[in-house]
Design an enzyme around this catalytic site. Structure first.
Site, PDB file in Angstrom:
ATOM      1  N   LYS A 106      10.365  -2.913  -6.933  1.00  7.03           N
ATOM      2  CA  LYS A 106       9.020  -2.568  -6.464  1.00  7.03           C
ATOM      3  C   LYS A 106       8.054  -3.563  -7.094  1.00  7.03           C
ATOM      4  O   LYS A 106       8.202  -3.911  -8.274  1.00  7.03           O
ATOM      5  CB  LYS A 106       8.693  -1.131  -6.886  1.00  7.03           C
ATOM      6  CG  LYS A 106       7.355  -0.609  -6.370  1.00  7.03           C
ATOM      7  CD  LYS A 106       7.138   0.844  -6.794  1.00  7.03           C
ATOM      8  CE  LYS A 106       5.841   1.420  -6.251  1.00  7.03           C
ATOM      9  NZ  LYS A 106       5.651   2.833  -6.639  1.00  7.03           N
ATOM     10  N   SER A 113       4.430   5.921  -2.835  1.00 11.77           N
ATOM     11  CA  SER A 113       4.043   4.535  -2.800  1.00 11.77           C
ATOM     12  C   SER A 113       5.217   3.554  -2.800  1.00 11.77           C
ATOM     13  O   SER A 113       5.037   2.398  -2.436  1.00 11.77           O
ATOM     14  CB  SER A 113       3.155   4.223  -4.007  1.00 11.77           C
ATOM     15  OG  SER A 113       3.888   4.364  -5.211  1.00 11.77           O
ATOM     16  N   SER A 129       6.181   9.316  -5.840  1.00 13.64           N
ATOM     17  CA  SER A 129       6.302   8.004  -5.189  1.00 13.64           C
ATOM     18  C   SER A 129       7.711   7.438  -5.093  1.00 13.64           C
ATOM     19  O   SER A 129       7.920   6.442  -4.405  1.00 13.64           O
ATOM     20  CB  SER A 129       5.411   6.989  -5.904  1.00 13.64           C
ATOM     21  OG  SER A 129       4.075   7.166  -5.519  1.00 13.64           O
TER      22      SER A 129
END
Lengths: 95, 485, 484
Positions: free
Chosen positions: C76, C151, C175
């Site tokens: 990420k 997210s 997330s």
């Protein structure tokens, strides 16, 4: 919960966020909605409850007083927007 | 309202840089005077993703201060973020302590000008990180930011508004300065900013118990400037109050070149610091055993030591205070006394006299003194047993300053041993009186009170003749008996 | 190959039936083919990956390899990677290259994993759809008109589309779990403190936790083995002894008590999802677990408490983005105030600015007690609910999300509707507990996730239950047609 646009501008200034005049109303609407949602916690009787700042209720570990970092100034200055003679530059500060 | 009807109320916030090797929350060095930004690591710069870790030595130093000030050490204290934007504050917040500081309460005693003692209460002392520095003059329309100092550990000591004059404020500052150096938790170097203070000053009508509106004068980094700035601020406020004007609560900056204070532009906007517990750091817990261990290792503190000098060595209050005033000086004195068979008064005189003068001349601290306590004691012993005169002692001292030689070696090689042969001295006395018949005559015709001065002339002549080796008391006695025959 | 488990990939590599370079090229090719449609990646690091793959092959040849050596992974774009830009999906960090690796990145590098790119996300991890990205939204491989969740939506979408076998994510309020649920993959949010936060760009420090996103619980256990453990550079990392999370995966579930919170199955839950979740829970019952009804009475307060805490912390955490030492700086600032306001005003997106402002407000003088402090108190009540529950049960089960993947722009007009995507996930972060989302069926051809919540540091137990479920079901093997 309703804000005046002036309050929104004040909060933005406190947080150093430049908002255009035209954006204030939209921010006002969204912030008011969020505050309204948050209001739910105010009715909870929690007067005698200890605040929980951290999920793990353990204490801090202390580090030994040793120098472990080496000079990497050039690396750090290389990612900065404006530097000179080893300094970071900003518009003139008046104290 | 007439002048003199105002009472001054002062509280100090004293910032003490702790003498750790590394920073409060990072492993970067804290040494002073490096090239800009070479001692600012990713954590000090507040780069994305980095995290603080607490320097245990800084915590220990804060505890030492608290214990020495008789304060309460918190078993549980919390680091909080003080949020504001400023270019020398990389993260946009300073990690400090707010609601739960590590040290609270306690106090120190200061001596007033009339010799009376006064207790100044402390409100708290907390750990926090220092900010960096801005350089304003080196760049066109820009300021340069040097973050070497960012993250350096400080304790901020907050006094109660117990101080009533600039003199008291400076006495308080000095006392804290002595204490932190005794404890070895700071070098107290004021030129380098290791010890500085902010002064909160307000005036109120004499007899009033409510506080007047205060101003905060920032970054006072010498005892003299602190006194001048506070005096100026008192005068400024008095003038305003006397014409019925209100004091604006504000932050001011002292300008030593103009000897005046002015409002700080950068602090014009009222700050809302939004303190909250730093979620990157867990609460600081100190168990009683840890605190006790630190307490056991505390050195003897200045007040206690001063009292002991007074009591055990029979020194005067002024001498005791001066010698106990700095830990290294007191250590030197005690080492010299121990090596000089307890000859405390001579040791005190030599240390505060010749030794201090020589150190000052050469701009040295006691720590860099070329004559160690044992060598000085060697000299003191020879004066005490009258091997040499005090005058010869000064010559020996100078020679010791310039060499590694012991006092005895210098006395021998220079033949400075005191002449104790009465016959030899008597001969010199007779010769001197014979060579100065007019003065001898004058002496004999003078009243007793004038003779003291006249005999000094003869003593000087004989001492010169003996090259300082004659015992001045013996010379005096012999002269007297000869002249008054 | 792109549907093969990490364990099988590891075996292939160890047996030298495939090289890391071949494997890496395979996934890079899939990424090049599919990423333009999905936008799962912000930065692709093909060259860097091949270099790491060569090094991995060297280790494999010399018997210096671990179980993860040579297997590709995506990070990420919130994890700092030395020498490779880290944007947090923000214009603010568009030009930012960290001079250090996050601990998670460094540990996976040490394990020999090969980084093929940095995945898309909501800006600074603030969002539940990956639409708040400076680099455009990521899309859900099960239906490209829908969001992958957020997210960590880029990581979830990349795995669902078979562009990478595993990825890292971060979970502040759901997330990792919510995008895992919406993309039909497995996502584990470890206990707070289990995985170092060093070098993981902070959103809300007391809630953030990094973790693995994979296709199965077994894969997640392998990644967790490599990233967990005390880190001296993170004061909040827990001194928990290391363990092998794969050891107890197969353990029998008899005697395990699974709690079903009444508050998770009430009227707010889509009954169709509720039905599928109950089917999943019964599957666990068939495997030997006992079902117990429990109460988490303060559940409804979790969303407001979470947003107060998260926004307060983020308002302070994001103050360092000031245009002075790194990152975006506005053109020709007139003065210092202008530098700050325009750099931050232009560098941050709307959702980030909203959260910073609410955060500044709830911490400000006069409001602190009513909002921030009150939230901390209610946070304790929520935490205590879970503590009491774990006195009675070993694992809590329920839905991960109240709905399946929604359409792009469906929830962008009203931030509150977006925040409500997290109703089942945020309490876990407030309490600091571990939780996992695993695929548990489909509704209208869109995946749904079963959330399992464990007691503090009971990741082994969680992974064990999840793995037994995956032995009994095939939901986690399903793949969207286009990417099958």
């Amino acid at each position: 919960m309703a804000f005046e646009n002036e309050q929104i501008a004040g909060i933005a200034r406190l947080a150093r966020l430049g908002l255009r005049e035209s954006e204030l109303t939209a921010y006002n609407r969204d912030l008011s909605r969020i505050l309204e949602m948050i209001e739910a916690i105010r009715g909870v009787d929690a007067a005698t409850i200890e605040p929980l700042a951290h999920p793990l209720e353990i204490s801090a570990r202390l580090r030994a007083d040793k120098i472990t970092e080496t000079d990497q100034r050039d690396k750090f200055l290389a990612i900065a927007p404006s530097t000179s003679a080893g300094y970071y530059l900003v518009p003139k500060v008046i104290e | 309202m007439r002048q003199g009807q105002w009472e001054t109320v002062i509280g100090l916030e004293i910032h003490v840089q702790l003498a750790t090797r590394s920073k409060l929350f990072s492993g970067a060095p804290t040494a002073f005077g490096a090239e800009p930004n070479v001692q600012a690591c990713a954590i000090d710069l507040g780069l994305p993703g980095v995290l603080p870790t607490i320097n245990g030595e800084a915590v220990k130093m804060a505890v030492k201060f608290g214990l020495a000030a008789g304060a309460t050490i918190a078993r549980h204290s919390v680091f909080a973020r003080k949020n504001y934007f400023y270019p020398d504050l990389p993260k946009g917040y300073q990690i400090s302590q707010y609601e739960l500081p590590i040290v609270s309460g306690g106090g120190i005693e200061i001596e007033l000008d009339d010799g009376a003692r006064k207790r100044i209460n402390l409100i708290r002392a907390h750990l926090e990180e220092d900010a960096g520095k801005s350089v304003h003059d080196a760049f066109q329309a820009m300021s340069g930011i040097d973050l070497n100092r960012a993250g350096t550990p400080l304790i901020e000591i907050v006094t109660a508004p117990d101080l009533r004059s600039a003199r008291e404020a400076v006495a308080c500052m000095r006392k804290v300065h002595t204490l932190i150096r005794y404890l070895g938790i700071s070098d107290g170097n004021m030129q380098e900013g290791s010890f500085r203070c902010d002064a909160n000053v307000s005036l109120r009508p004499a007899g009033s118990t409510t506080l007047g509106t205060r101003t905060e004068t920032k970054n006072l980094n010498s005892f003299r400037f602190t006194e001048l700035a506070i005096e100026h601020e008192i005068e400024r406020q008095r003038e305003l109050l006397e014409v019925g004007q209100a004091i604006t609560q504000e932050t001011r900056l002292y300008d030593p070149e103009r000897n005046e204070t002015r409002p700080m532009r950068s602090k014009e906007e009222a700050n809302d610091y939004r303190y909250f517990p730093d979620p990157d750091l867990l609460p600081l817990e100190l168990d009683p055993e840890t605190i006790e261990t630190i307490r056991r290792d505390l050195p003897e503190l200045p007040d206690a030591r001063c009292g002991r000098f007074l009591r055990d060595y029979g020194l005067s209050p002024a001498d005791s205070q001066q010698l106990a005033g700095a830990r290294e000086l007191a250590d030197y004195f005690e080492a010299a006394v121990a090596a000089a068979s307890g000859e405390a008064k001579l040791a005190a005189n030599w240390i505060m006299g010749e030794l201090t003068a020589a150190l000052n001349r050469n701009n040295l601290g006691i720590g860099q003194c070329p004559i160690d306590a044992a060598r000085l004691a060697g000299l003191i012993l020879r004066i005490r047993d009258r091997t040499i005169t005090g005058k010869a002692g000064k010559e020996v001292f100078d020679a010791m300053w310039e060499s590694d030689l012991e006092a005895d070696a210098i006395i021998e090689s220079r033949g400075l041993r005191q002449v104790t042969d009465t016959g030899e001295i008597a001969a010199m006395v007779a010769e001197t009186v014979a060579a100065n018949p007019a003065q001898a005559e004058q002496y004999r015709n003078s009243p007793a009170e004038k003779r003291v001065k006249l005999i000094g002339y003869f003593v000087g002549q004989v001492m010169k003749k003996s090259r300082g080796k004659a015992d001045p008391q013996q010379v005096n006695d012999l002269l007297r008996s000869l002249l008054e025959k | 190959m792109h549907r093969t488990s990490l364990k099988s990939l590891s075996d292939l590599l160890q047996r030298r039936e495939i090289s890391s370079q071949e494997l890496t090229r395979f996934f890079l090719e899939r990424t090049e083919r599919f990423n333009p449609g999905i936008n799962a990646f912000i930065t692709l690091t093909g060259e860097h990956a091949l270099k790491e793959a060569r090094a991995a092959d060297h280790r494999l040849q010399h018997g210096e390899a671990g179980p993860l050596t040579g297997i590709p992974i995506a990070h990420k774009d919130i994890f700092c990677t030395e020498g490779i830009r880290t944007t947090c999906a923000s214009r603010m960090l568009d030009n930012f290259t960290a001079p250090y690796d996050a601990t998670v990145v460094a540990r996976l590098k040490d394990a020999g994993m090969v980084m093929i790119g940095k995945t898309n996300m909501d800006e600074f991890a603030m969002g539940s759809s990956t639409e708040n990205s400076f680099y455009g939204p990521a899309r859900n491989p099960w239906d490209e008109s829908r969001v992958p969740g957020g997210s960590s939506g880029g990581s979830a979408a990349a795995i669902a589309a078979g562009m990478v076998p595993a990825a890292t994510g971060t979970d502040t309020g759901g997330s990792i779990r919510q995008p895992a649920a919406l993309c039909g993959i497995t996502g584990l949010k470890p206990s707070y403190g289990r995985v170092s936060r060093y070098g993981m760009i902070a959103f809300a420090s007391s809630l953030d936790q990094g973790g693995p996103m994979t296709r199965s619980a077994e894969d997640a256990a392998m990644i967790l083995n490599a990233i967990c453990g005390l880190d001296a550079r993170d004061s909040t990392s827990a001194p928990q002894p290391g363990e092998d999370f794969t050891r107890d995966l197969d353990r029998d579930l008899s005697g395990i008590r699974i709690g079903l919170p009444r508050e998770f199955f009430d009227a707010r839950l889509d009954p169709a999802i509720g039905g599928l979740i109950m089917d999943a829970v019964r599957e666990l019952e068939r495997s030997g677990a006992t079902l117990v009804d429990i109460d988490l009475p303060n559940t409804a307060l979790a969303i407001p408490v979470y947003y107060v805490v998260a926004m307060a912390e983020c308002s302070s955490n994001l103050s360092r983005y000031d245009g002075v030492r790194f990152g975006y700086r506005c053109e020709n600032p007139a003065d210092l105030m202008d530098l700050y306001c325009r750099s931050r005003g232009e560098g941050f997106g709307d959702e980030v600015k909203r959260r910073i402002m609410v955060g500044a407000y709830v911490l400000s003088a006069g409001y602190y007690d009513a909002y921030y402090l009150q939230a901390q108190k209610v946070r304790r009540l929520i935490r205590d609910d879970y503590r009491q529950a774990f006195a009675k049960v070993d694992v809590i089960a329920g839905p991960t999300t109240p709905s399946t993947a929604f359409r792009l722009h469906e929830k962008t007009d009203n931030p509150i509707s977006m925040y409500l995507s997290d109703i089942y996930t945020v309490a876990v972060n407030l309490a600091g507990l571990p939780a996992i989302s695993i695929p548990a069926g489909f509704l209208n051809r869109l995946p749904i996730g079963l959330q399992l919540i464990g007691d503090y540091f009971a990741e082994s137990r969680l992974l064990n239950v999840a793995h037994r479920y995956q032995l009994a079901t095939d939901w986690h093997r399903a793949a969207p047609e286009t990417y099958a």
